[in-house]
Design a protein around this motif. Structure first.
Motif, PDB file in Angstrom:
ATOM      1  N   THR A   1       0.835  -1.191   0.000  1.00  0.00           N
ATOM      2  CA  THR A   1       0.000   0.000   0.000  1.00  0.00           C
ATOM      3  C   THR A   1       0.873   1.245   0.000  1.00  0.00           C
ATOM      4  O   THR A   1       1.714   1.430   0.878  1.00  0.00           O
TER       5      THR A   1
ATOM      6  N   GLN B   1      -2.663   5.984  -6.249  1.00  0.00           N
ATOM      7  CA  GLN B   1      -2.797   5.282  -4.978  1.00  0.00           C
ATOM      8  C   GLN B   1      -3.081   3.810  -5.201  1.00  0.00           C
ATOM      9  O   GLN B   1      -3.969   3.438  -5.973  1.00  0.00           O
TER      10      GLN B   1
ATOM     11  N   THR C   1      -3.989   0.582  -2.781  1.00  0.00           N
ATOM     12  CA  THR C   1      -4.359   0.151  -1.444  1.00  0.00           C
ATOM     13  C   THR C   1      -4.663  -1.334  -1.473  1.00  0.00           C
ATOM     14  O   THR C   1      -5.523  -1.782  -2.237  1.00  0.00           O
TER      15      THR C   1
END
Length: 123
Positions: free
Chosen positions: A92, A118, A120
């Motif tokens: 992450t 991003q 995650t």
């Protein structure tokens, strides 16, 4: 001036896969060495993978991703990819694309960065 735009990030469960893309502007993409870096919360940015200019051979992988991630490039599309398999929560981070230009460019014009995407990894 080189502009880099990352895409492909998102939320994935542990063990899943994602493919990140980085599209570069300009006519000289093939001569750029490219790389992926990441920054996890509270940590410094770290190298994930790099690939040489030209047809491209991977030149470096972080030990933590070796065997799970693969960097590649498609010069016809001005794009570098990061295939991420067997993702784990420790992956992450915000992933950044980097272009490193040859030494005949001025030092202040040798490195460019995207805004990041991003990733995650969570259940």
């Amino acid at each position: 001036q080189v502009q880099l735009v990352e895409s492909g990030g998102g939320l994935v469960q542990p063990g899943g896969s994602l493919r990140l893309s980085c599209a570069a502007s300009g006519d000289d993409f093939s001569i750029y060495a490219m790389g992926w870096y990441r920054r996890a919360p509270g940590k410094q940015r770290e190298l994930v993978a790099t690939i040489s200019s030209g047809t491209g051979t991977p030149t470096n992988y972080a030990d933590s991703v070796l065997g799970r991630f693969t960097i590649s490039r498609d010069n016809a599309k001005n794009t570098v990819y990061l295939q991420m398999n067997s993702l784990a929560p420790e992956d992450t981070a915000v992933y950044y694309c980097n272009a490193h230009l040859p030494r005949w460019y001025r030092p202040e014009q040798r490195d460019y960065w995207g805004q990041g995407t991003q990733v995650t990894v969570s259940s």
